[in-house]
Each structure stands twice: as C-alpha cells, then as structure tokens.
Design a protein around this motif. Structure first.
Motif, PDB file in Angstrom:
ATOM      1  N   THR A 172       0.841  -1.195   0.000  1.00  0.00           N
ATOM      2  CA  THR A 172       0.000   0.000   0.000  1.00  0.00           C
ATOM      3  C   THR A 172       0.876   1.245   0.000  1.00  0.00           C
ATOM      4  N   LEU A 173       0.519   2.229  -0.839  1.00  0.00           N
ATOM      5  CA  LEU A 173       1.289   3.465  -0.931  1.00  0.00           C
ATOM      6  C   LEU A 173       0.822   4.461   0.120  1.00  0.00           C
ATOM      7  N   ASP A 174       1.772   5.091   0.803  1.00  0.00           N
ATOM      8  CA  ASP A 174       1.454   6.174   1.718  1.00  0.00           C
ATOM      9  C   ASP A 174       0.967   7.369   0.895  1.00  0.00           C
ATOM     10  N   GLU A 175       0.083   8.158   1.468  1.00  0.00           N
ATOM     11  CA  GLU A 175      -0.488   9.275   0.704  1.00  0.00           C
ATOM     12  C   GLU A 175       0.568  10.307   0.326  1.00  0.00           C
ATOM     13  N   ASP A 176       1.699  10.339   1.067  1.00  0.00           N
ATOM     14  CA  ASP A 176       2.770  11.285   0.753  1.00  0.00           C
ATOM     15  C   ASP A 176       3.976  10.582   0.144  1.00  0.00           C
ATOM     16  N   VAL A 177       3.729   9.468  -0.552  1.00  0.00           N
ATOM     17  CA  VAL A 177       4.839   8.701  -1.106  1.00  0.00           C
ATOM     18  C   VAL A 177       5.695   9.570  -2.027  1.00  0.00           C
ATOM     19  N   GLU A 178       7.008   9.402  -1.957  1.00  0.00           N
ATOM     20  CA  GLU A 178       7.948  10.166  -2.765  1.00  0.00           C
ATOM     21  C   GLU A 178       8.641   9.234  -3.753  1.00  0.00           C
ATOM     22  N   VAL A 179       8.778   9.668  -4.995  1.00  0.00           N
ATOM     23  CA  VAL A 179       9.440   8.893  -6.055  1.00  0.00           C
ATOM     24  C   VAL A 179      10.763   9.574  -6.393  1.00  0.00           C
ATOM     25  N   ILE A 180      11.851   8.803  -6.351  1.00  0.00           N
ATOM     26  CA  ILE A 180      13.183   9.337  -6.635  1.00  0.00           C
ATOM     27  C   ILE A 180      13.721   8.650  -7.881  1.00  0.00           C
ATOM     28  N   ILE A 181      14.037   9.450  -8.918  1.00  0.00           N
ATOM     29  CA  ILE A 181      14.630   8.935 -10.153  1.00  0.00           C
ATOM     30  C   ILE A 181      15.887   9.742 -10.440  1.00  0.00           C
ATOM     31  N   ASP A 182      17.032   9.042 -10.504  1.00  0.00           N
ATOM     32  CA  ASP A 182      18.327   9.698 -10.740  1.00  0.00           C
ATOM     33  C   ASP A 182      18.576  10.834  -9.758  1.00  0.00           C
ATOM     34  N   GLY A 183      18.136  10.644  -8.512  1.00  0.00           N
ATOM     35  CA  GLY A 183      18.371  11.620  -7.465  1.00  0.00           C
ATOM     36  C   GLY A 183      17.368  12.744  -7.405  1.00  0.00           C
ATOM     37  N   ASP A 184      16.436  12.798  -8.373  1.00  0.00           N
ATOM     38  CA  ASP A 184      15.448  13.872  -8.405  1.00  0.00           C
ATOM     39  C   ASP A 184      14.085  13.360  -7.966  1.00  0.00           C
ATOM     40  N   SER A 185      13.308  14.243  -7.343  1.00  0.00           N
ATOM     41  CA  SER A 185      11.967  13.887  -6.905  1.00  0.00           C
ATOM     42  C   SER A 185      11.012  13.967  -8.094  1.00  0.00           C
ATOM     43  N   GLU A 186      10.273  12.885  -8.362  1.00  0.00           N
ATOM     44  CA  GLU A 186       9.351  12.809  -9.482  1.00  0.00           C
ATOM     45  C   GLU A 186       7.984  12.360  -8.981  1.00  0.00           C
ATOM     46  N   GLY A 187       7.049  12.125  -9.911  1.00  0.00           N
ATOM     47  CA  GLY A 187       5.710  11.698  -9.552  1.00  0.00           C
ATOM     48  C   GLY A 187       5.472  10.237  -9.878  1.00  0.00           C
ATOM     49  N   LEU A 188       4.364   9.686  -9.371  1.00  0.00           N
ATOM     50  CA  LEU A 188       4.028   8.297  -9.642  1.00  0.00           C
ATOM     51  C   LEU A 188       3.853   8.051 -11.137  1.00  0.00           C
ATOM     52  N   GLY A 189       3.426   9.080 -11.864  1.00  0.00           N
ATOM     53  CA  GLY A 189       3.221   8.912 -13.292  1.00  0.00           C
ATOM     54  C   GLY A 189       4.495   8.678 -14.068  1.00  0.00           C
ATOM     55  N   ASP A 190       5.649   8.944 -13.439  1.00  0.00           N
ATOM     56  CA  ASP A 190       6.930   8.725 -14.127  1.00  0.00           C
ATOM     57  C   ASP A 190       7.423   7.295 -13.991  1.00  0.00           C
ATOM     58  N   LEU A 191       6.697   6.471 -13.215  1.00  0.00           N
ATOM     59  CA  LEU A 191       7.078   5.072 -13.067  1.00  0.00           C
ATOM     60  C   LEU A 191       6.487   4.239 -14.188  1.00  0.00           C
ATOM     61  N   ASN A 192       7.184   3.162 -14.531  1.00  0.00           N
ATOM     62  CA  ASN A 192       6.727   2.262 -15.588  1.00  0.00           C
ATOM     63  C   ASN A 192       6.837   0.826 -15.138  1.00  0.00           C
ATOM     64  N   GLU A 193       5.946  -0.022 -15.658  1.00  0.00           N
ATOM     65  CA  GLU A 193       6.077  -1.445 -15.400  1.00  0.00           C
ATOM     66  C   GLU A 193       7.428  -1.908 -15.954  1.00  0.00           C
ATOM     67  N   GLY A 194       8.118  -2.745 -15.177  1.00  0.00           N
ATOM     68  CA  GLY A 194       9.437  -3.220 -15.572  1.00  0.00           C
ATOM     69  C   GLY A 194      10.566  -2.459 -14.929  1.00  0.00           C
ATOM     70  N   ASP A 195      10.257  -1.249 -14.361  1.00  0.00           N
ATOM     71  CA  ASP A 195      11.293  -0.502 -13.639  1.00  0.00           C
ATOM     72  C   ASP A 195      11.739  -1.300 -12.421  1.00  0.00           C
ATOM     73  N   LYS A 196      13.056  -1.286 -12.178  1.00  0.00           N
ATOM     74  CA  LYS A 196      13.592  -1.916 -10.979  1.00  0.00           C
ATOM     75  C   LYS A 196      13.621  -0.874  -9.877  1.00  0.00           C
ATOM     76  N   VAL A 197      12.991  -1.184  -8.742  1.00  0.00           N
ATOM     77  CA  VAL A 197      12.832  -0.184  -7.694  1.00  0.00           C
ATOM     78  C   VAL A 197      13.191  -0.749  -6.327  1.00  0.00           C
ATOM     79  N   ARG A 198      13.496   0.174  -5.417  1.00  0.00           N
ATOM     80  CA  ARG A 198      13.671  -0.153  -4.003  1.00  0.00           C
ATOM     81  C   ARG A 198      12.622   0.648  -3.221  1.00  0.00           C
ATOM     82  N   LEU A 199      11.902  -0.036  -2.329  1.00  0.00           N
ATOM     83  CA  LEU A 199      10.848   0.603  -1.560  1.00  0.00           C
ATOM     84  C   LEU A 199      11.310   0.819  -0.124  1.00  0.00           C
ATOM     85  N   GLU A 200      10.900   1.924   0.474  1.00  0.00           N
ATOM     86  CA  GLU A 200      11.102   2.159   1.898  1.00  0.00           C
ATOM     87  C   GLU A 200       9.733   2.126   2.564  1.00  0.00           C
ATOM     88  N   LEU A 201       9.635   1.345   3.665  1.00  0.00           N
ATOM     89  CA  LEU A 201       8.362   1.161   4.338  1.00  0.00           C
ATOM     90  C   LEU A 201       8.396   1.789   5.717  1.00  0.00           C
TER      91      LEU A 201
END
Length: 809
Positions: A466-495
């Motif tokens: 489940t995603l926290d309402e204030d979830v933050e997405v980091i791509i190449d060190g920059d803060s991005e949005g959920l819409g910048d994620l794609n299926e197949g991306d390799k990710v690390r989650l913090e819970l």
C-alpha cells in the motif's frame, strides 16, 4: 567482540570483591579422587579432566569440587586445554619486556596468556593471581583464548543487568556455543566465583565441541567388541585394545554403572591416563545388538503437549523438518535452565532435547536459546547473514527450519535481503525464523494501481504494498511523480512501521548485477544462483529448469558450473535466469604445463595439457604475463610452470596466466599488523579463525583502486589478500569505513570534533565524529568530547569513515 576488552579484566577493582582467602597451591596428581561424589553431576567431566591432567586432584586424594578457581588456575587450565602446557612451563624463567607478578609457580602460564591474547602485558602487574575468578571473567578468558566471536545475541537471564559492562558479549558467546549455561532461577550469577567442578564441565565442553583436543591419542572412540572387567581389558571393533585401570569409572547414557553394565556393541568414548590405560568409559547404547534398548536422542521445537488417559504425549519438529511424537511416564521431570518442572509446565515453542528408551521418553532437557532481531544482509542455501545492533552474524540454517511470515509457514526462499527478522538461535544454528517485515524490498514493478504497487523480487515472489499518501518517487536523485514510473522498472521501496510505502527509488538500470563471480549454486530442486559483482554486492536469482549455459561455443549443463566461475546472466520477463554465459573460458589445449620456451628472437611456448597432448604457439612480443595480481616478463617463466594461455585473432599468445598451486586468496578482517623490516599480517576469517602471514617486501596494497602503503592500513579493515610461496603479495582493502577498530588516543581536537589514534602497528589515523556520536567512558557513562583524554585505549565504531560510537576500554 572487542579484542582489547581484556585490558580491564583483572584490575584491582574486581579483586576487592573476589579475593580468594586461601593460599595459591600447585595441584598434584592423586590417583583415585575420593570426594567427587559430592558433585555427582560433574563426575564424568572431573574424571576426564583429571585423566588428561588438565585439572588434577590434590596429593591427599581429594579433588575439592566446590573450591573456587583462582585467576591463575583458570589461565593455566585453559592453556593446558589448548595443548600448550609444555610451552608454558618452558617460559617459567623467560626474559620478557614487561613486568610479571612474582609467583611460586605459574609465571610461564601468565606469559603464555599474554602470547595467546588472553591477558594484556600492560595490565599484568595489576593482576591479582590468587584472587578467585568469576564466571564472567572465565567467560572472557575462554573467548579470548579460543577466538570465539560474539553472536550479538541478547541474554534473557533475570540478572543479565548484573553482567559487568563489556562482558555481555563474552557471556553470550559461551551460552550460545553451549559452553556455559544459567543456574536455577534463570540467573547467570556473573560475579559469583567459579568452582572446580563447574570448571571441569566447561573444559570438557570445549573438548566435546571440538574447539580443542590437546591429547588426541588419549581420547578414543569406537564400538565395544569385548570387555573383560576381571582381566581389565576392553577391545573395540575398530581394532584398538586397551587395559582398564582399577579405578576406571563407567557411564552408560550419562548414568554411572558398573563395568558389567557395558555391553558388546555399545558406542564408547575412552579417556586414557598418561600411561595409556583407560580411566573413563562413556558409553551409549546402540539400537541394535546385545543389551539394546532403542536409546535415541532428538532435538526440536515443541509443537504440542497433550494428555490422553493420564499419559503425556510430546510432539516436536526437528530442525530437519522431521516430526516426532512420543509418550512420557508421569514420573519424567523436565530439566529447565530455571529448575526442574513437571511435564505440565512444558509449553509449545520450547527447544528441547528428549531421550528415548524403548520408544518412550525417559528425560527432557530444555535447551538454552536466545533471540536475535536484525536485518537480513545475505541469504544462502544454508547460511543466513543478519546485522543486529551493528554486529554482523552468520547463522547456520538446517534444511527443515521453521520460517513464519504473518503467522503462516513459508519456505526459506521467501526470506530476502533487507527483511527484518526475529531468529531463535541455539549455538550458531537458526531454529526458528520469523519474517517481521520487508524494510527495503527490491524488485521489478509488475503493476501500479491507484494506491498500491506490486513488485516481483529476485526470487520470483510477487508482493503488493500500500502506498502512503505522501509517497515520494526518486529517479536519478530527483523527486518525481508516480506517473513517471513504468512497469518493468527496478525499484527499491522504503516502508514505515505500518508497512506503507513512503519512498520509491528507481534503481540504476545497469547490468552490473547480472555479471560477476558465482558464489553459490543450487542444482537440486528449483535451480538457483548467487553471484558477486565487481562492487562486491551479491545477487541471488531463481533459474529456469531449461536454462541455456554457454562456455564459448560449447553448451553446458547447469550442474557443470562451478563456484568461482565468472558469468553473465540473462533474465526472462519474470526475472528468472534463462541464459548463462561463462566468461572465463578456455579450451583444454590452452592450459597445461610448460614443456619448452623460446625467449630469443620470435617468442614461442610449448605446453602439455592434462591429456598428455603437446601444443606449440607463437607469442606476441608484448605478451602480458600474470601470476596472481603480479605482472611478470616472458623470460621469468620456467619449464614446469602450469599456465593458461589466451590467443589473439591471429592465434598468437597475447596473455599468459601462471597457475601457481602455492597461490591462494583469503578474505577476512585484518586483526593485527606489523610494519618495518619483517612485516606481518594477522587475518581473521568469517569462521573466527585467525592466521598469521609474512608480508612480501614488494607487496602491492590497494584501496578503491588506489595504491597505498602498509602504514595506511587500519587494523580492523576488511580485506582480501593473495598468498604466494607462504607470503602475502597483494592486500586489497575492501572496507575500512564501516568497521570497528581499536587504538590509543594521541590527540583530541574538540573544536573540529576529531581525534587521532595510534594502533598497535604504530600506524596513526585521524577521524571526525559523526553528528550525534555516542561517547562512553570505561564505566559505560555517556561523556562529551572534552572529557576524552590522550592515552585512552578506545574502541571506535565507524560509519562512512566517521565515528558514531567511541568507548574507552
């Protein structure tokens, strides 16, 4: 475990509480021991230690089992257990560069204690040798003498808070290794003196755990083929025949018996005196043959205890997954570390040892276990590595160990790196593993739907978070949005504590984690492979059953791969390995023994391979020749050298690797270093074994790809060394920033929050304090940097090269 904690072991502050009132007496052999029946619980061990002359009786025939053991006696007994008695006696008059207390006997044992790292020469003059040793002090001595590593386990004794500061890890190590245990009432009594009977049991445990074997010729195991007490002879099926002494003692399944109680077919351990005659027979009744009563011993976790018609039944699950259910008479008592109790007091979850005769329980012992919480840092087929409280530990994992997640049983393969786990531990074995949560799960995005994210980890398991309402997405060190994620991306989650995703980091899409050296292979059942890449990171993958494996143009079977092979992996859409390419390949005619060399004019080389076939090649003028990490000239090769050749596109040899059988590579922690004219290095491996090596005069030292000097090496660093001809020729420092080190403070700069230390090697290093660093004095009290003084011996725990904890030793 801090190696210099022994600096404070025996200072006078302890002596004031524990001085032994009697005079120090040298022991002497006294034949049959008259009073060991007063400590019947330790008779076997006392007899064994007396026979081996590790712990002897007195001239009047008494053993005095409840007499306290002095500090000097404890050191001497451990030195004898190590098999160093003759060396210690030879040092009685040795000239040493430090002060040794005057003693009527035992000076050599103290010197040997310094040599073994049990005692510190700088504090030897403060030792009260005739003072009684405490249980905690002996625990420390044993750890230092036998290089036992701290397990990081917590102690659940009722008086655990009474264990002196700095001794907790020593006590935990002995308890976890089954060498010492608590006393009735679930107490350890760390400051109580240890008596001679208790010491005999401890020393016997060291032998039985195979941590020491000072007299292997005086401890014989086998199966009885014939025993004649009247003529005093015992014969073993293995061919040994020994005389029995008139005072020989006999035990069967832990119970004292007469000689007639030992039968042909019994498995026995014989202890011999210095004349080669048997003084102790310890027998176990086999399940077949004369006198058999189907005696068996099982260890496992209690699943259930229930009563049927007044009869008690106990069900356990052994560590191999076997389930055993047996009945027990109502008279059977349960031996718990806190004292005896009835069968009704036995509860599910306890780890027990139960003895059976005629398929019925005759006794039950509750084994002392500990619980460790930590984060998983590595998962192998039979080893689980976790980090707890800054300490890293490797736990052996039996095949059928219970693994739970969300109160449900799951397979061991479910455990992943970064899982937070709680492990029940017995000795060095994990007996139960509970997955608490995934603190930093990694995987490939399978689906991103509204308030949830689904990933597939490297083991092929799919998990939804489940995603926290204030979830933050980091791509190449920059803060991005959920819409910048794609299926197949390799990710690390913090819970967070509710297991909601607070951060999503898109990982580098490079292929570095798909190329490296094979560290582990699972070729049975579901295939699996673990590789270590060039950065030292490990990755584990599941492998499809019909995986394609290539070595050059040859196709191999999966089980032809070997640990150490350099490989490149290809994954299918589910993240499973479907293709493996072996990178370090060579044909059989490119490896063999040099039979001829032409080092003038156009270079040439002739080799003979393992089949006896000879092959001759032309060699390029600027050929690269390697022996380990060293580069040689072509004319330094010799006929008889074993080599591997590499060819260029014209089939000329452009690279030669010398395969030196005297060459090896070792990994571990640098636990000692001597620079100067005869440099040496001490390396402690992951098993806790320490080896000493001479260092070559032209040793190559490297850290992060940069060349360094011996004077830049920190004792406590993790390293990989290469040994050739019994000398270290290369040292690669793999980690000197996230380690624990020791040294003497030689400078303190409060304004810049830094200190400078000097280690035993003479090397000096400067470190800055991390924000919020914890500083403690030798009493364990929190202090400020201005309270830290030059001349202190300290332990420093580093993180990213900065001090996050300083402790005065």
């Amino acid at each position: 475990m801090p190696k210099k904690m022994h600096l404070i072991l025996f200072i006078a502050a302890f002596a004031a509480v524990m001085i032994f009132s009697g005079a120090l007496s040298s022991e002497a052999g006294g034949g049959q021991l008259l009073d060991i029946g007063e400590a019947s619980w330790a008779e076997q061990e006392i007899t064994e230690m007396s026979a081996l002359e590790i712990l002897e009786g007195y001239p009047d025939g008494r053993f005095l089992p409840y007499q306290s053991v002095t500090r000097l006696e404890a050191v001497a007994m451990l030195i004898r257990t190590l098999g160093l008695d003759d060396q210690a006696r030879a040092m009685e008059e040795a000239d040493v560069a430090y002060q040794v207390p005057y003693l009527p006997w035992g000076r050599g044992y103290l010197i040997m204690g310094v040599e073994r790292g049990m005692l510190d020469k700088n504090y030897l003059n403060q030792l009260e040798p005739t003072g009684a040793a405490t249980r905690a002090q002996v625990a420390a001595l044993v750890c230092l003498a036998f290089d036992l590593s701290a397990t990081g386990s917590s102690l659940d004794f009722a008086d655990a808070d009474q264990i002196p500061y700095g001794y907790q890890e020593y006590v935990a190590a002995l308890v976890d290794n089954g060498l010492m245990q608590g006393l009735p009432g679930n107490v350890f009594e760390p400051n109580s003196v240890i008596n001679r009977a208790q010491m005999a049991v401890l020393l016997s445990n060291l032998l039985n755990k195979e941590l020491a074997d000072p007299y292997p010729d005086r401890r014989i195991t086998g199966t009885v083929s014939n025993i004649e007490p009247i003529s005093g002879l015992i014969d073993l099926q293995e061919g040994a025949s020994k005389f029995l002494t008139a005072e020989c003692r006999y035990y069967l399944d832990g119970k004292k018996v007469e000689a007639a109680g030992i039968k042909n077919g019994d498995a026995v351990k014989l202890t011999l005196d210095d004349g080669g005659q048997v003084v102790l027979v310890q027998a176990a009744r086999s399940s077949e043959g004369p006198g058999a009563n189907q005696g068996q011993v099982y260890q496992g976790l209690v699943d259930n205890v229930f009563f049927i018609g007044g009869e008690c039944w106990v069900a356990i699950t052994c560590l191999d997954g076997t389930k055993i259910t047996r009945s027990a008479p109502s008279s059977v008592m349960v031996n718990d570390p806190s004292g005896q109790m009835s069968l009704a007091g036995l509860s599910a979850g306890k780890y027990i040892e139960m003895m059976l005769e005629d398929n019925q329980i005759t006794s039950i012992n509750v084994l002392s276990t500990s619980t460790v919480k930590g984060k998983v840092t590595d998962v192998e087929s039979s080893i689980l590595t976790i980090t707890s409280g800054g300490s890293r530990m490797e736990l052996e994992v039996p095949g059928g160990v219970a693994v739970l997640k969300d109160n449900s049983a799951v397979s061991y393969d479910t455990i992943a790196v970064n899982n937070e786990v709680e492990v029940a531990v017995y000795g060095q074995k994990a007996i139960k593993i509970v997955i608490l949560r995934d603190t930093s799960p990694e995987g490939t995005i399978e689906e991103l739907d509204g308030g949830e994210i689904t990933i597939r980890d490297v083991y092929g398991y799919i998990n939804t978070y489940t995603l926290d309402e204030d979830v933050e997405v980091i791509i190449d060190g920059d803060s991005e949005g959920l819409g910048d994620l794609n299926e197949g991306d390799k990710v690390r989650l913090e819970l967070n504590s509710r297991n909601y995703v607070t951060d999503i980091e898109v990982l580098d899409s490079s292929e570095s984690d798909l190329e490296g050296e094979i560290r582990d292979l699972d070729t049975t059942g579901a295939y699996g492979i673990t590789i270590r890449n060039s950065d030292g990171d490990k990755f584990t993958y599941k492998v499809v059953e019909d995986v394609d494996v290539y070595k050059g143009s040859r196709q191999l079977d999966f089980d032809e791969l070997e640990t150490g092979d350099e490989v490149r992996l290809e994954l299918d859409s589910d993240g499973w390995v479907d293709e493996i390419e072996v990178l370090d390949y060579g044909e059989s005619d490119l490896e063999g023994e040099i039979r001829d060399l032409d080092t003038t004019g156009a270079y040439g080389i002739t080799i003979r391979n393992s089949d006896g076939d000879k092959f001759t090649y032309k060699v390029v003028e600027d050929v690269d020749v390697y022996k380990g990490s060293r580069q040689l000239d072509f004319d330094e090769l010799e006929i008889g050298d074993e080599v591997r050749l590499e060819l260029d596109s014209d089939d000329w040899v452009d690279e030669i690797e010398v395969l030196d059988s005297d060459q090896s590579t070792e990994e571990g922690v640098i636990s000692g270093l001597r620079t100067g004219s005869s440099p040496r290095l001490w390396l402690t491996n992951s098993d806790g074994d320490e080896e000493r090596y001479d260092i070559s005069d032209d040793v190559d030292c490297d850290r992060d790809g940069d060349s360094i000097d011996l004077e830049e090496i920190v004792i406590g660093s993790e390293a990989e060394i290469e040994i050739e001809d019994d000398e270290v020729v290369t040292i690669e420092i793999t980690d000197d920033e996230d380690i624990t080190i020791e040294g003497e403070i030689i400078d303190v700069r409060v304004s810049s929050e830094r200190i400078q230390i000097e280690q035993s090697s003479g090397n000096q290093f400067t470190y800055y304090l991390e924000d919020g660093a914890i500083l403690r004095d030798s009493d364990g009290d929190r202090i400020d940097l201005e309270d830290v003084e030059e001349g202190w011996d300290v332990e420093l725990r580093l993180r990213d090269g900065q001090i996050y904890r300083l402790t005065e030793l």
